[in-house]
Structure formats: C-alpha cells, structure tokens
Motif scaffolding. Structure first.
Motif, PDB file in Angstrom:
ATOM      1  N   ASP A 182      35.336  -0.836  29.564  1.00  0.00           N
ATOM      2  CA  ASP A 182      34.453  -1.137  28.432  1.00  0.00           C
ATOM      3  C   ASP A 182      33.700  -2.440  28.663  1.00  0.00           C
ATOM      4  O   ASP A 182      32.492  -2.539  28.415  1.00  0.00           O
ATOM      5  CB  ASP A 182      35.262  -1.232  27.133  1.00  0.00           C
ATOM      6  CG  ASP A 182      35.762   0.123  26.661  1.00  0.00           C
ATOM      7  OD1 ASP A 182      35.255   1.146  27.167  1.00  0.00           O
ATOM      8  OD2 ASP A 182      36.658   0.157  25.796  1.00  0.00           O
ATOM      9  N   CYS A 230      31.069  -1.944  31.549  1.00  0.00           N
ATOM     10  CA  CYS A 230      29.874  -1.204  31.130  1.00  0.00           C
ATOM     11  C   CYS A 230      28.979  -2.039  30.221  1.00  0.00           C
ATOM     12  O   CYS A 230      27.749  -1.934  30.288  1.00  0.00           O
ATOM     13  CB  CYS A 230      30.281   0.092  30.432  1.00  0.00           C
ATOM     14  SG  CYS A 230      30.848   1.393  31.561  1.00  0.00           S
ATOM     15  N   SER A 231      29.584  -2.871  29.391  1.00  0.00           N
ATOM     16  CA  SER A 231      28.766  -3.711  28.508  1.00  0.00           C
ATOM     17  C   SER A 231      27.975  -4.733  29.301  1.00  0.00           C
ATOM     18  O   SER A 231      26.883  -5.145  28.892  1.00  0.00           O
ATOM     19  CB  SER A 231      29.654  -4.420  27.477  1.00  0.00           C
ATOM     20  OG  SER A 231      30.468  -5.398  28.092  1.00  0.00           O
ATOM     21  N   ASN A 252      22.464  -1.735  26.984  1.00  0.00           N
ATOM     22  CA  ASN A 252      21.710  -0.901  26.039  1.00  0.00           C
ATOM     23  C   ASN A 252      22.235   0.529  25.938  1.00  0.00           C
ATOM     24  O   ASN A 252      21.701   1.332  25.166  1.00  0.00           O
ATOM     25  CB  ASN A 252      20.225  -0.877  26.429  1.00  0.00           C
ATOM     26  CG  ASN A 252      19.595  -2.256  26.378  1.00  0.00           C
ATOM     27  OD1 ASN A 252      19.888  -3.040  25.470  1.00  0.00           O
ATOM     28  ND2 ASN A 252      18.744  -2.565  27.348  1.00  0.00           N
ATOM     29  N   TRP A 253      23.263   0.847  26.702  1.00  0.00           N
ATOM     30  CA  TRP A 253      23.806   2.201  26.655  1.00  0.00           C
ATOM     31  C   TRP A 253      24.703   2.376  25.433  1.00  0.00           C
ATOM     32  O   TRP A 253      25.385   1.442  24.996  1.00  0.00           O
ATOM     33  CB  TRP A 253      24.630   2.487  27.904  1.00  0.00           C
ATOM     34  CG  TRP A 253      23.823   2.824  29.119  1.00  0.00           C
ATOM     35  CD1 TRP A 253      22.491   2.615  29.323  1.00  0.00           C
ATOM     36  CD2 TRP A 253      24.328   3.416  30.323  1.00  0.00           C
ATOM     37  NE1 TRP A 253      22.119   3.042  30.571  1.00  0.00           N
ATOM     38  CE2 TRP A 253      23.229   3.538  31.210  1.00  0.00           C
ATOM     39  CE3 TRP A 253      25.577   3.843  30.734  1.00  0.00           C
ATOM     40  CZ2 TRP A 253      23.363   4.081  32.487  1.00  0.00           C
ATOM     41  CZ3 TRP A 253      25.716   4.373  32.002  1.00  0.00           C
ATOM     42  CH2 TRP A 253      24.612   4.498  32.870  1.00  0.00           C
ATOM     43  N   ASP A 254      24.730   3.608  24.898  1.00  0.00           N
ATOM     44  CA  ASP A 254      25.687   3.885  23.827  1.00  0.00           C
ATOM     45  C   ASP A 254      27.057   4.147  24.445  1.00  0.00           C
ATOM     46  O   ASP A 254      27.203   4.317  25.666  1.00  0.00           O
ATOM     47  CB  ASP A 254      25.235   5.060  22.962  1.00  0.00           C
ATOM     48  CG  ASP A 254      25.059   6.369  23.734  1.00  0.00           C
ATOM     49  OD1 ASP A 254      25.860   6.651  24.652  1.00  0.00           O
ATOM     50  OD2 ASP A 254      24.106   7.113  23.426  1.00  0.00           O
ATOM     51  N   HIS A 255      28.077   4.172  23.604  1.00  0.00           N
ATOM     52  CA  HIS A 255      29.451   4.269  24.093  1.00  0.00           C
ATOM     53  C   HIS A 255      29.686   5.569  24.866  1.00  0.00           C
ATOM     54  O   HIS A 255      30.364   5.573  25.906  1.00  0.00           O
ATOM     55  CB  HIS A 255      30.431   4.194  22.916  1.00  0.00           C
ATOM     56  CG  HIS A 255      31.860   4.353  23.327  1.00  0.00           C
ATOM     57  ND1 HIS A 255      32.569   3.352  23.966  1.00  0.00           N
ATOM     58  CD2 HIS A 255      32.716   5.413  23.208  1.00  0.00           C
ATOM     59  CE1 HIS A 255      33.787   3.782  24.221  1.00  0.00           C
ATOM     60  NE2 HIS A 255      33.912   5.019  23.767  1.00  0.00           N
ATOM     61  N   GLU A 256      29.127   6.671  24.396  1.00  0.00           N
ATOM     62  CA  GLU A 256      29.358   7.966  25.044  1.00  0.00           C
ATOM     63  C   GLU A 256      28.825   7.979  26.472  1.00  0.00           C
ATOM     64  O   GLU A 256      29.486   8.461  27.397  1.00  0.00           O
ATOM     65  CB  GLU A 256      28.695   9.075  24.226  1.00  0.00           C
ATOM     66  CG  GLU A 256      28.965  10.469  24.775  1.00  0.00           C
ATOM     67  CD  GLU A 256      28.348  11.564  23.921  1.00  0.00           C
ATOM     68  OE1 GLU A 256      28.400  12.727  24.340  1.00  0.00           O
ATOM     69  OE2 GLU A 256      27.823  11.242  22.828  1.00  0.00           O
ATOM     70  N   ARG A 257      27.621   7.422  26.659  1.00  0.00           N
ATOM     71  CA  ARG A 257      27.035   7.405  28.005  1.00  0.00           C
ATOM     72  C   ARG A 257      27.844   6.491  28.926  1.00  0.00           C
ATOM     73  O   ARG A 257      28.091   6.830  30.092  1.00  0.00           O
ATOM     74  CB  ARG A 257      25.581   6.943  27.931  1.00  0.00           C
ATOM     75  CG  ARG A 257      24.849   7.058  29.263  1.00  0.00           C
ATOM     76  CD  ARG A 257      23.400   6.598  29.129  1.00  0.00           C
ATOM     77  NE  ARG A 257      22.679   6.763  30.385  1.00  0.00           N
ATOM     78  CZ  ARG A 257      21.453   6.299  30.619  1.00  0.00           C
ATOM     79  NH1 ARG A 257      20.793   5.651  29.659  1.00  0.00           N
ATOM     80  NH2 ARG A 257      20.886   6.480  31.795  1.00  0.00           N
ATOM     81  N   ALA A 258      28.249   5.331  28.405  1.00  0.00           N
ATOM     82  CA  ALA A 258      29.037   4.394  29.203  1.00  0.00           C
ATOM     83  C   ALA A 258      30.380   5.011  29.581  1.00  0.00           C
ATOM     84  O   ALA A 258      30.853   4.867  30.721  1.00  0.00           O
ATOM     85  CB  ALA A 258      29.244   3.099  28.436  1.00  0.00           C
ATOM     86  N   GLN A 259      30.992   5.714  28.635  1.00  0.00           N
ATOM     87  CA  GLN A 259      32.279   6.349  28.884  1.00  0.00           C
ATOM     88  C   GLN A 259      32.158   7.414  29.963  1.00  0.00           C
ATOM     89  O   GLN A 259      33.035   7.535  30.833  1.00  0.00           O
ATOM     90  CB  GLN A 259      32.803   6.970  27.592  1.00  0.00           C
ATOM     91  CG  GLN A 259      34.197   7.566  27.696  1.00  0.00           C
ATOM     92  CD  GLN A 259      35.276   6.513  27.836  1.00  0.00           C
ATOM     93  OE1 GLN A 259      35.043   5.351  27.530  1.00  0.00           O
ATOM     94  NE2 GLN A 259      36.434   6.908  28.318  1.00  0.00           N
TER      95      GLN A 259
END
Length: 258
Positions: free
Chosen positions: A80, A83-84, A89-96
């Motif tokens: 987490d 990815c941040s 600028n990515w949402d959590h789903e895309r980062a996950q």
C-alpha cells in the motif's frame, strides 16, 4: 486487550524509539527475523520484476528505474505504501491489481533464484541448540513469505510468521514486532531482531528491541540512522559471533552469581 499486550505497551513507553544495546537483553530468550533480504537476498528478484512491470506501464517516461530509485522508494515498504509513492493518483483497486500481479511474478521467479544469506544455517543451528524462541516478521504477503521460508527449509524452524498487512499497521510501525513477541510469549527485555531495511529497523526499534542490521543491499548509513544497534555483513560476520558469545558469558556470570 490482554495483560501481555498491556505489558508491551508499558515497555514501549520506557524503551520504544531508542537504540538499545545487546548487553541489555541478557539472557537471550527469543530472536525475530525479517524475511526479504534478511533470510535470503530477494531484492534483485523484486527489482527485476518492478523494473519490468514499470517499463510496461511507461513509468518514468519509459526509462528503466535504477537500483538507487528502488532502494529509496520501494525496498522494505509494504504494498500500500509503495503504490502510494509510485502511483499517487491511482485508486485502490488499480493499485491492488498491480501489487497482486507483481507478487505473482515474484513467486514465479523466486524458486530458481533464492539462496540463503551466508551463515543462515549456522545461526539457525546455534538458535536450535539453545532452544531459543524464534519467529519471522515481514511486510511480504503471506504467500511470498511462506514460499521463501519453505524454499530455505525453515518451515519447521519458525514458531510464528507475522505478516505486516495482517496487523493493524505494517512496518515501520512496531505492531508486527509486538505481535511476534505476543505470539511467542517472549519478553521484549530478552529478544533481538535481525533486519536489512530502514523500515524494518524503525519498526523493531519502535517496539523497544535491539536490532542487528544486515547490509545485504541497503546503504549502511540508512540502517544506522534508522537505529540499528550494529551492522553485520551476513551471519558469518565475526562481529555477530563475538556479540553472541558476550551475551552468553554475561548470562552465565549472572547465573553463577545468583
């Protein structure tokens, strides 16, 4: 909240956040190990996977990331946090989804490339011969941690495997190390940590534990700045064995004088 956990919190108020000496923890009762970079030199595998996937995304204008960039922005961080930093600028789903793909590629590559840090099996025997408690504490996802531990022949060695993202907070917060102590029913006054990253060392220090830093890949000065008690090259380092011998001597003298 258990009495044991309350004791750990009280201990943190006294010792947490300050560099501790190994002499303070005699007699030694337990040892907690990080996994990536501490049991095995896995960073080159992670680096190659990150470099490949970021190139596919056109990250950094299509210029491959360097090892310096990897150490500064990725190494030792949980997914987490990583990815941040990389994709603010990515949402959590895309980062996950990115993180899951990265871990899958790592697991595919790892078995052919994983080797233990020099001297690991020597220190394992030393720990087993003395009946010390032992656990693994890592920010790696559980499938990765279990794969590495199994590949290194350590599945029966560790009494607990604590995963950062399964705790309320991952490293660099102390929660994973506090959980490791709790699982082992070990006293923070008699436990030491082996770590290779600044993030992990900060977590151990914040839990009130002395941390021996291993200079597998990360710059030594960052490990010392994070609070490592001292640094070793690997588990064959004479500095480590001198320190362990001194711990045993101190414990023997204390027992004889009791």
């Amino acid at each position: 909240m258990s009495v044991n956990y309350l004791f750990l919190l009280d201990f943190l108020l006294l010792y947490g956040g300050s560099r501790r000496s190994l002499s303070e923890i005699s007699p030694l009762e337990a040892i907690l190990f990080d996994v990536d970079g501490t049991l095995c030199d896995s960073d080159p595998i992670h680096f190659d996977v990150f470099q490949e996937m970021l190139l596919e995304l056109g990250f950094n204008g299509g210029v491959p990331i360097t090892e310096e960039f990897y150490v500064e922005n990725i190494a030792g961080k949980h997914n987490d946090e990583m990815c941040s930093i990389l994709f603010p600028n990515w949402d959590h789903e895309r980062a996950q989804k990115f993180a899951e793909e990265k871990e899958a590629r790592f697991r595919k590559s790892a078995p052919e490339r994983l080797v233990p840090v020099n001297g690991l099996h020597k220190v394992r025997k030393w720990i087993e011969d003395r009946g010390l408690k032992r656990g693994a504490v890592t920010n790696a996802p559980r499938p990765n941690a279990e794969l590495m531990i199994s590949h290194l022949g350590l599945s029966d060695f560790f009494r607990t495997v604590v995963i950062g993202n399964e705790c309320e907070r991952a490293k660099p917060f102390p929660d994973p190390y506090l959980k490791g102590l709790q699982d082992l029913k070990a006293s923070p006054s008699h436990t030491l940590v082996f770590e290779d990253s600044a993030s992990g060392i900060k977590a151990g220090v914040a839990a009130g534990l002395p941390v021996i830093g291993i200079t597998t890949r990360n710059p030594p000065h960052t490990l010392l700045e994070a609070g490592a008690t001292f640094l070793i090259k690997d588990y064959d380092d004479p500095k480590l064995w001198k320190a362990l011998e001194e711990l045993e001597t101190r414990a023997s003298n204390a027992e004889a004088g009791a």
